[in-house]
Design a protein around this motif. Sequence first.
Motif, mmCIF file in Angstrom:
data_model
loop_
_atom_site.group_PDB
_atom_site.id
_atom_site.type_symbol
_atom_site.label_atom_id
_atom_site.label_comp_id
_atom_site.label_asym_id
_atom_site.label_seq_id
_atom_site.Cartn_x
_atom_site.Cartn_y
_atom_site.Cartn_z
ATOM 1 N N ASN A 3 2.806 2.382 10.594
ATOM 2 C CA ASN A 3 3.196 2.420 9.186
ATOM 3 C C ASN A 3 1.943 2.700 8.361
ATOM 4 O O ASN A 3 1.176 1.803 8.059
ATOM 5 N N TYR A 4 1.744 3.969 8.000
ATOM 6 C CA TYR A 4 0.559 4.358 7.230
ATOM 7 C C TYR A 4 0.663 3.973 5.763
ATOM 8 O O TYR A 4 -0.292 4.111 5.024
ATOM 9 N N ASN A 5 1.817 3.494 5.322
ATOM 10 C CA ASN A 5 2.005 3.121 3.919
ATOM 11 C C ASN A 5 1.785 1.637 3.677
ATOM 12 O O ASN A 5 2.052 1.140 2.596
ATOM 13 N N ARG A 8 -1.923 -3.145 2.886
ATOM 14 C CA ARG A 8 -3.038 -3.920 3.430
ATOM 15 C C ARG A 8 -4.066 -3.023 4.093
ATOM 16 O O ARG A 8 -5.204 -3.419 4.286
ATOM 17 N N LEU A 9 -3.662 -1.812 4.449
ATOM 18 C CA LEU A 9 -4.560 -0.884 5.123
ATOM 19 C C LEU A 9 -5.089 0.203 4.190
ATOM 20 O O LEU A 9 -5.673 1.171 4.652
ATOM 21 N N SER A 10 -4.923 0.030 2.890
ATOM 22 C CA SER A 10 -5.469 1.021 1.961
ATOM 23 C C SER A 10 -6.995 1.000 2.056
ATOM 24 O O SER A 10 -7.604 -0.029 2.370
ATOM 25 N N ILE A 11 -7.607 2.125 1.815
ATOM 26 C CA ILE A 11 -9.069 2.234 1.961
ATOM 27 C C ILE A 11 -9.794 1.247 1.041
ATOM 28 O O ILE A 11 -10.819 0.687 1.418
ATOM 29 N N ALA A 15 -12.217 -1.684 2.367
ATOM 30 C CA ALA A 15 -13.603 -1.693 1.887
ATOM 31 C C ALA A 15 -13.969 -3.059 1.300
ATOM 32 O O ALA A 15 -15.047 -3.592 1.582
ATOM 33 N N GLN A 16 -13.087 -3.632 0.495
ATOM 34 C CA GLN A 16 -13.373 -4.933 -0.108
ATOM 35 C C GLN A 16 -13.478 -6.024 0.956
ATOM 36 O O GLN A 16 -14.359 -6.870 0.891
#
Length: 59
Positions: A3-5, A8-11, A15-16
């Motif tokens: 699930n690329y959407n 929780r896995l947003s860049i 990064a944070q």
Amino acid sequence: MSNYNDPRLSILNVAQKSKIMILRQASNEEFMARCPFCGDSEKNPKHGHLMLKCAAFVR
């Protein structure tokens, strides 16, 4: 199937959580951050060259 959407896995979230210092929004799709590998300029804490692209993944 992956699930690329998943938000929780947003860049920016990754990064944070990785303690990468995001400095500013550079464009509608990119954020500028301090590079965790080289540390960027030690004299200027507002300098960065790691660009994080936040555009959606397109196949």
